[in-house]
Design a protein around this motif. Structure first.
Motif, PDB file in Angstrom:
ATOM      1  N   GLY A 243       0.814  -1.211   0.000  1.00  0.00           N
ATOM      2  CA  GLY A 243       0.000   0.000   0.000  1.00  0.00           C
ATOM      3  C   GLY A 243       0.847   1.260   0.000  1.00  0.00           C
ATOM      4  O   GLY A 243       0.451   2.288  -0.557  1.00  0.00           O
ATOM      5  N   LEU A 244       2.001   1.176   0.606  1.00  0.00           N
ATOM      6  CA  LEU A 244       2.886   2.335   0.663  1.00  0.00           C
ATOM      7  C   LEU A 244       3.522   2.623  -0.694  1.00  0.00           C
ATOM      8  O   LEU A 244       3.614   3.775  -1.128  1.00  0.00           O
ATOM      9  CB  LEU A 244       3.981   2.074   1.707  1.00  0.00           C
ATOM     10  CG  LEU A 244       5.013   3.169   1.925  1.00  0.00           C
ATOM     11  CD1 LEU A 244       4.342   4.422   2.492  1.00  0.00           C
ATOM     12  CD2 LEU A 244       6.110   2.687   2.868  1.00  0.00           C
ATOM     13  N   VAL A 245       3.943   1.562  -1.369  1.00  0.00           N
ATOM     14  CA  VAL A 245       4.662   1.748  -2.641  1.00  0.00           C
ATOM     15  C   VAL A 245       3.702   2.154  -3.769  1.00  0.00           C
ATOM     16  O   VAL A 245       4.061   2.932  -4.652  1.00  0.00           O
ATOM     17  CB  VAL A 245       5.462   0.474  -3.000  1.00  0.00           C
ATOM     18  CG1 VAL A 245       5.971   0.534  -4.428  1.00  0.00           C
ATOM     19  CG2 VAL A 245       6.620   0.293  -2.025  1.00  0.00           C
ATOM     20  N   VAL A 246       2.467   1.645  -3.730  1.00  0.00           N
ATOM     21  CA  VAL A 246       1.506   2.057  -4.761  1.00  0.00           C
ATOM     22  C   VAL A 246       1.291   3.566  -4.645  1.00  0.00           C
ATOM     23  O   VAL A 246       1.014   4.087  -3.568  1.00  0.00           O
ATOM     24  CB  VAL A 246       0.150   1.325  -4.600  1.00  0.00           C
ATOM     25  CG1 VAL A 246      -0.875   1.880  -5.580  1.00  0.00           C
ATOM     26  CG2 VAL A 246       0.318  -0.165  -4.808  1.00  0.00           C
ATOM     27  N   GLY A 247       1.471   4.268  -5.743  1.00  0.00           N
ATOM     28  CA  GLY A 247       1.294   5.717  -5.722  1.00  0.00           C
ATOM     29  C   GLY A 247       2.550   6.494  -5.361  1.00  0.00           C
ATOM     30  O   GLY A 247       2.505   7.718  -5.289  1.00  0.00           O
ATOM     31  N   SER A 248       3.665   5.797  -5.149  1.00  0.00           N
ATOM     32  CA  SER A 248       4.886   6.528  -4.755  1.00  0.00           C
ATOM     33  C   SER A 248       5.681   6.998  -5.970  1.00  0.00           C
ATOM     34  O   SER A 248       6.783   7.523  -5.838  1.00  0.00           O
ATOM     35  CB  SER A 248       5.746   5.671  -3.828  1.00  0.00           C
ATOM     36  OG  SER A 248       6.213   4.524  -4.501  1.00  0.00           O
ATOM     37  N   GLU A 249       5.122   6.836  -7.136  1.00  0.00           N
ATOM     38  CA  GLU A 249       5.654   7.418  -8.372  1.00  0.00           C
ATOM     39  C   GLU A 249       7.125   7.059  -8.621  1.00  0.00           C
ATOM     40  O   GLU A 249       7.916   7.885  -9.052  1.00  0.00           O
ATOM     41  CB  GLU A 249       5.450   8.943  -8.378  1.00  0.00           C
ATOM     42  CG  GLU A 249       3.971   9.325  -8.229  1.00  0.00           C
ATOM     43  CD  GLU A 249       3.678  10.790  -8.547  1.00  0.00           C
ATOM     44  OE1 GLU A 249       4.399  11.345  -9.396  1.00  0.00           O
ATOM     45  OE2 GLU A 249       2.742  11.347  -7.957  1.00  0.00           O
ATOM     46  N   GLY A 250       7.453   5.825  -8.317  1.00  0.00           N
ATOM     47  CA  GLY A 250       8.802   5.344  -8.646  1.00  0.00           C
ATOM     48  C   GLY A 250       9.905   5.908  -7.786  1.00  0.00           C
ATOM     49  O   GLY A 250      11.080   5.771  -8.122  1.00  0.00           O
ATOM     50  N   THR A 251       9.556   6.524  -6.660  1.00  0.00           N
ATOM     51  CA  THR A 251      10.588   7.142  -5.829  1.00  0.00           C
ATOM     52  C   THR A 251      11.087   6.224  -4.723  1.00  0.00           C
ATOM     53  O   THR A 251      11.954   6.614  -3.943  1.00  0.00           O
ATOM     54  CB  THR A 251      10.078   8.441  -5.173  1.00  0.00           C
ATOM     55  OG1 THR A 251       8.936   8.110  -4.361  1.00  0.00           O
ATOM     56  CG2 THR A 251       9.682   9.472  -6.210  1.00  0.00           C
TER      57      THR A 251
ATOM     58  N   ASN B  39      13.960   8.010  -9.431  1.00  0.00           N
ATOM     59  CA  ASN B  39      13.115   9.068 -10.006  1.00  0.00           C
ATOM     60  C   ASN B  39      13.315  10.415  -9.308  1.00  0.00           C
ATOM     61  O   ASN B  39      12.357  11.017  -8.807  1.00  0.00           O
ATOM     62  CB  ASN B  39      11.642   8.648  -9.969  1.00  0.00           C
ATOM     63  CG  ASN B  39      10.848   9.333 -11.072  1.00  0.00           C
ATOM     64  OD1 ASN B  39      11.412  10.021 -11.931  1.00  0.00           O
ATOM     65  ND2 ASN B  39       9.540   9.167 -11.042  1.00  0.00           N
ATOM     66  N   PRO B  40      14.525  10.901  -9.303  1.00  0.00           N
ATOM     67  CA  PRO B  40      14.799  12.149  -8.567  1.00  0.00           C
ATOM     68  C   PRO B  40      14.122  13.357  -9.221  1.00  0.00           C
ATOM     69  O   PRO B  40      13.849  13.353 -10.423  1.00  0.00           O
ATOM     70  CB  PRO B  40      16.324  12.269  -8.664  1.00  0.00           C
ATOM     71  CG  PRO B  40      16.699  11.500  -9.888  1.00  0.00           C
ATOM     72  CD  PRO B  40      15.708  10.366  -9.975  1.00  0.00           C
ATOM     73  N   GLY B  41      13.855  14.353  -8.406  1.00  0.00           N
ATOM     74  CA  GLY B  41      13.266  15.585  -8.929  1.00  0.00           C
ATOM     75  C   GLY B  41      11.765  15.526  -9.059  1.00  0.00           C
ATOM     76  O   GLY B  41      11.155  16.426  -9.635  1.00  0.00           O
ATOM     77  N   LYS B  42      11.128  14.466  -8.545  1.00  0.00           N
ATOM     78  CA  LYS B  42       9.680  14.319  -8.664  1.00  0.00           C
ATOM     79  C   LYS B  42       9.017  14.345  -7.292  1.00  0.00           C
ATOM     80  O   LYS B  42       9.658  14.072  -6.294  1.00  0.00           O
ATOM     81  CB  LYS B  42       9.341  12.957  -9.318  1.00  0.00           C
ATOM     82  CG  LYS B  42      10.093  12.652 -10.578  1.00  0.00           C
ATOM     83  CD  LYS B  42       9.681  13.557 -11.724  1.00  0.00           C
ATOM     84  CE  LYS B  42      10.657  13.403 -12.877  1.00  0.00           C
ATOM     85  NZ  LYS B  42      10.757  12.024 -13.366  1.00  0.00           N
TER      86      LYS B  42
END
Lengths: 409, 491
Positions: free
Chosen positions: B196-204, B455-458
């Protein structure tokens, strides 16, 4: 804040008693109190209605009983938005009462709703029998405010928000649901809520074997008209729910939805049950109330909770044998077990052996003396190093519930 | 990245995924500077792995070389989430697009992240099951991308978003270690809910290499009706009335006149071009129930000022109505050279007020703003129409976007309902989150990725510190008076 000795016994966790109680009445006061615990390195056990206080391993230390029940206000409820925002110490029953006035509900149905607080509901991730259709706590929480012991005062931080659809920032709600209060103290919770169903109906179907009852339940779970709740109980469990059983196993189903939907579901359940050799009847009205509270058996009962795949359920029920009362959810993959006195250890071992890959067997309740030999959480799950890292980062001094969670967290 | 470092990295990556799937040629890597947002930035290298093991090896090499890493698949993201603004390696998932397992008995599918969303439901529908989340991009966006942004779609109103349908993930952690988190087929597992934590973390946090999702029985029948209104406000009142009636529609969508005209020009969905607004309402279930609910909704829509209500009479008509809605964004090309898509959310009761405010912004600024949105859950997609060839317009439109998001935040809403923060809305995070909120999120991120290389900068505000490579292609286009310019890739 000093406490009388008599009170301390009431606040015991696994036999340990606190030296201090804190019961802040505002989020700011809570941050100050938790900040003090951080500064002094006091071991804190956050608690609300204490309905699930028996969960977890025996704490390593216990200094402060940190009660959230002073934070009990309903902060917002806009019926037309189907959302609400509440303080974590609000009792679920009190929240449901307000929602019912507007024809709404939170479709979560844990034991002892009059006592359980919403914060505790999240921390313990207590899900009733309705999860097959309505999902679990994680599906209804849309925002949280949490206190983190990283300084004095504690850091107050939010995640999520008040709207039903929102992907801004990390979903930290998920992190706290089921974390047993080891990463922060939940102070406020935002929920989405649901319109009350138009109709509901309850059914029982009696079976001679667990296999037939479970197969019938599994079949219903795979179809479109999924019952809101389904449980397969053996005679012992049913007796504990106050029902005398004409046959050794029962499939109980609660149906919810629009009138026509419930009527159709009823026919479908009855047909499926008869086809599987079952005998169908309506349950006594009190049955579901008793079934709801069954997993929260009073001490010194041992209660186990096994999670598996849908197809894994019959294997687990077989493994239990006749040494326990059993309540299995064939549409979910959860089997709850109350072993007969003295049988907890062999039953746990058999369940763990029968468990396939994934899944878990957790000792939800047990006398403190038995917890050590039972290994409350079982082996740490994959990704445990990350979990330890999260704990170290968010609770750097280890003040929250030390030792109670998975792998000694 | 220095030349020697890049050469070394290239050699090492080639050993893992082979020459053919390691792209270094300036012409080839230029294709990976885009997603569906206006911003672009060139990666140093692109790799197209074939398996989780290859991904893990690539991630490990990047860790050893200290190289930024960005995952991408369908590149349908509207917020710049996959634009590699710090350069480094882009991991493209186009070869990892398989359905690994369809386990109907356990209501689960196991898929690779590069699988196109719609392909999964297409595979399972013959057996009577589907994967519920249906972003409008579902014909091109992938499950992996949906996981990264916690994608929604019209039918999330009743059935929930991506995270409600994902039960487990295999992750390549920033160190290169592969772990499986979540219950997968099992109802639950112990420990923190890392899935649940990783879903939605936009690859960060980590690279997703495998996804366990729920399969759901297809409703026996779905019925869609279109209600036609003279204006957006009366359509909005009808939405509130339907929701307040106790009916739980599977979807409630609204389009305003500008959108309707664009859609009709592009896909001929059968929408009336003279209407002020149309509502699409869908219910699903047993035929009897669907029939009753449809009749009730028709009555409510009429009571609230619908000039006409049409019920799709067959599946073809229903699909046409949905084709119009799902093709709304791309249809804007019919009426404007460029458009800027917003993704704000307000509590449903604040929708009429927000729409009035948007209308005033449109009148004041002179930019036409079309509105297409998920009315049932307050998720609006204003589309600001502009011409990127006119110098200054793109910048002005971005300011309008900020203004609309601020309005959403101030109304108790959010700055993104389903598209994600990405690059686009980093700074807007401060509209809804405090310093403390962001600090906790960063703490969590660094547990996974101490160097912030993923995914830096996001996602997080950078307070104006522009990432090294970003430039807006449309802004550049205006600056160059019509010719697309790009930086020469770093070699």
């Amino acid at each position: 804040m000093k406490t009388e000795v008599g009170q301390r016994q009431d606040l015991a966790v696994d036999g340990l008693v606190p030296s201090t109680t804190m019961s802040p009445a505002s989020v700011a006061a809570a941050a100050a109190d938790l900040g003090r615990c951080y500064e002094e390195g006091l071991a804190v056990i956050p608690q609300g209605g204490r309905t699930q206080i028996g969960m977890g391993a025996v704490p390593h230390r216990y200094d402060v009983a940190f009660s959230t029940t002073g934070l009990s206000r309903l902060l917002e409820h806009e019926p037309a938005d189907l959302t609400c925002r509440v303080e974590a110490g609000m009792r679920l029953g009190a929240l449901q009462a307000v929602l019912h006035l507007h024809g709404q509900r939170l479709p979560l149905d844990p034991p002892h709703p009059e006592e359980a607080t919403v914060g505790g509901l999240l921390a313990a991730n207590t899900n009733g029998l309705g999860r097959g259709r309505h999902g679990t706590v994680r599906d209804w929480v849309i925002g949280v405010t949490v206190l983190y012991p990283v300084g004095n005062p504690a850091r107050v931080a939010r995640a999520g928000g008040k709207v039903v659809k929102n992907v801004a920032g990390y979903d930290l709600m998920k992190l706290h649901i089921g974390a047993l209060g080891t990463l922060g103290v939940i102070a406020e919770v935002n929920f989405k809520v649901q319109t009350l169903p138009e109709a509901s109906a309850d059914m029982l179907a009696w079976f001679d074997t667990p296999a037939a009852a479970l197969r019938c339940g599994h079949g219903l779970a795979l179809g479109y008209l999924l019952p809101a709740a389904m449980a397969v109980l053996n005679r012992e469990a049913l007796g504990q729910c106050g029902v005398t059983a004409p046959r050794p196993w029962v499939l109980a189903a609660r149906l919810e939805g629009y009138q026509a939907e419930v009527a159709a579901a009823r026919d479908r359940v009855a047909a499926a049950a008869r086809e599987a050799g079952g005998q169908v009847e309506e349950p006594a009205p009190m049955f579901w109330d008793a079934a709801r509270g069954w997993p929260a058996a009073p001490a010194p009962a041992v209660v186990l909770r096994a999670a598996t795949s849908l197809t894994g359920v019959p294997r687990l029920v077989d493994a239990i044998g006749t040494d326990a009362s059993v309540m299995a959810q064939p549409g979910v993959g959860v089997v709850q077990v109350r072993p007969l006195p003295g049988m907890a250890e062999p039953v746990v071992n058999r369940l763990r052996e029968a468990l396939g890959p994934g899944g878990s067997v957790v000792v939800e309740r047990a006398p403190a003396a038995e917890k050590a030999s039972l290994d409350v959480w079982g082996p740490p799950p994959a990704g445990f190093a990350l979990m330890r890292g999260l704990k170290a980062s968010l609770d750097p001094r280890g003040v929250l519930n030390p030792g109670r969670f998975v792998g000694g967290i | 990245m220095e030349a020697a470092a890049r050469t070394r990295l290239l050699d090492r990556l080639r050993e893992v995924v082979g020459d053919r799937y390691t792209l270094a040629d300036p012409y080839e890597i230029r294709l990976y500077q885009y997603d569906s947002s206006p911003e672009t930035a060139l990666p140093d290298l692109v790799v197209i792995p074939a398996s989780a093991a290859e991904v893990a090896a690539v991630v490990k090499i990047c860790a050893e070389e200290g190289c930024p890493l960005v995952s991408r698949a369908g590149a349908t993201g509207l917020a710049g989430g996959t634009v590699p603004v710090f350069g480094g390696v882009v991991l493209a998932f186009s070869r990892m697009d398989r359905v690994l397992e369809l386990d109907y008995e356990n209501l689960r599918a196991v898929v690779e992240p590069g699988l196109v969303n719609l392909a999964l439901s297409n595979a399972t529908r013959p057996r009577g099951y589907y994967y519920v989340p249906d972003p409008s991009s579902q014909g091109a966006s992938t499950i992996g991308g949906n996981v990264a942004t916690n994608a929604g779609g019209p039918h999330t109103l009743l059935y929930g978003v991506t995270v409600n349908h994902v039960t487990g993930l295999e992750l390549a952690l920033p160190s290169g270690e592969l772990v499986e988190v979540g219950g997968g087929r099992a109802a639950e597992t112990t420990g923190y809910d890392l899935t649940g934590l990783v879903v939605g973390s936009e690859g960060t946090m980590a690279v997703v290499t495998k996804v366990w999702v729920k399969l759901t029985a297809v409703p026996p029948q779905s019925k869609t009706l279109m209600a036609i209104y003279p204006d957006v406000r009366s359509a909005g009142n009808a939405v509130s009335a339907v929701v307040g009636s106790g009916i739980l529609p599977a979807a409630i969508e609204m389009m305003d006149n500008i959108s309707i005209r664009a859609i009709e020009a592009a896909v001929h969905a059968g929408y009336p071009t003279d209407a002020g607004a149309v509502l699409l309402l869908e219910v699903d279930g047993l035929p009897d129930v669907v029939q009753q609910l449809t009749e009730r909704m028709v009555a409510i829509c009429r009571q609230h000022g619908a000039t006409e209500v049409r019920v799709a009479k067959d599946e073809a008509e229903r699909q046409a109505l949905w084709r119009g809605r799902k093709g709304a964004f791309s249809a804007m090309g019919r009426i404007s050279t460029d458009f800027y898509v917003m993704d704000g959310v307000v509590p449903r009761t604040r929708l009429p007020e927000l729409l009035d405010q948007i209308e005033r912004i449109s009148q004041r600024s002179g930019y036409r703003i079309a509105n297409v949105f998920h009315a049932g859950d307050g998720n609006v997609h204003p589309l600001v129409l502009f011409d990127a060839f006119q110098p200054g317009q793109y910048e002005e439109v971005l300011k309008i976007g900020d203004e609309i998001l601020k309005l959403c935040a101030d109304a108790g809403g959010s700055i993104t309902g389903e598209h994600g923060i990405g690059l686009e809305k980093r700074e807007n995070m401060r509209y809804i989150f405090s310093e403390d909120d962001l600090a906790v999120m960063d703490q969590v991120r660094r547990v996974f990725d101490p160097d912030r290389r993923m995914n830096p900068g996001k996602l997080f505000p950078t307070d104006g510190a522009e990432p090294p490579r970003i430039h807006a292609v449309r802004g550049q286009r205006a600056a160059a008076r019509g010719s697309i310019t790009g930086e020469e890739p770093w070699i």
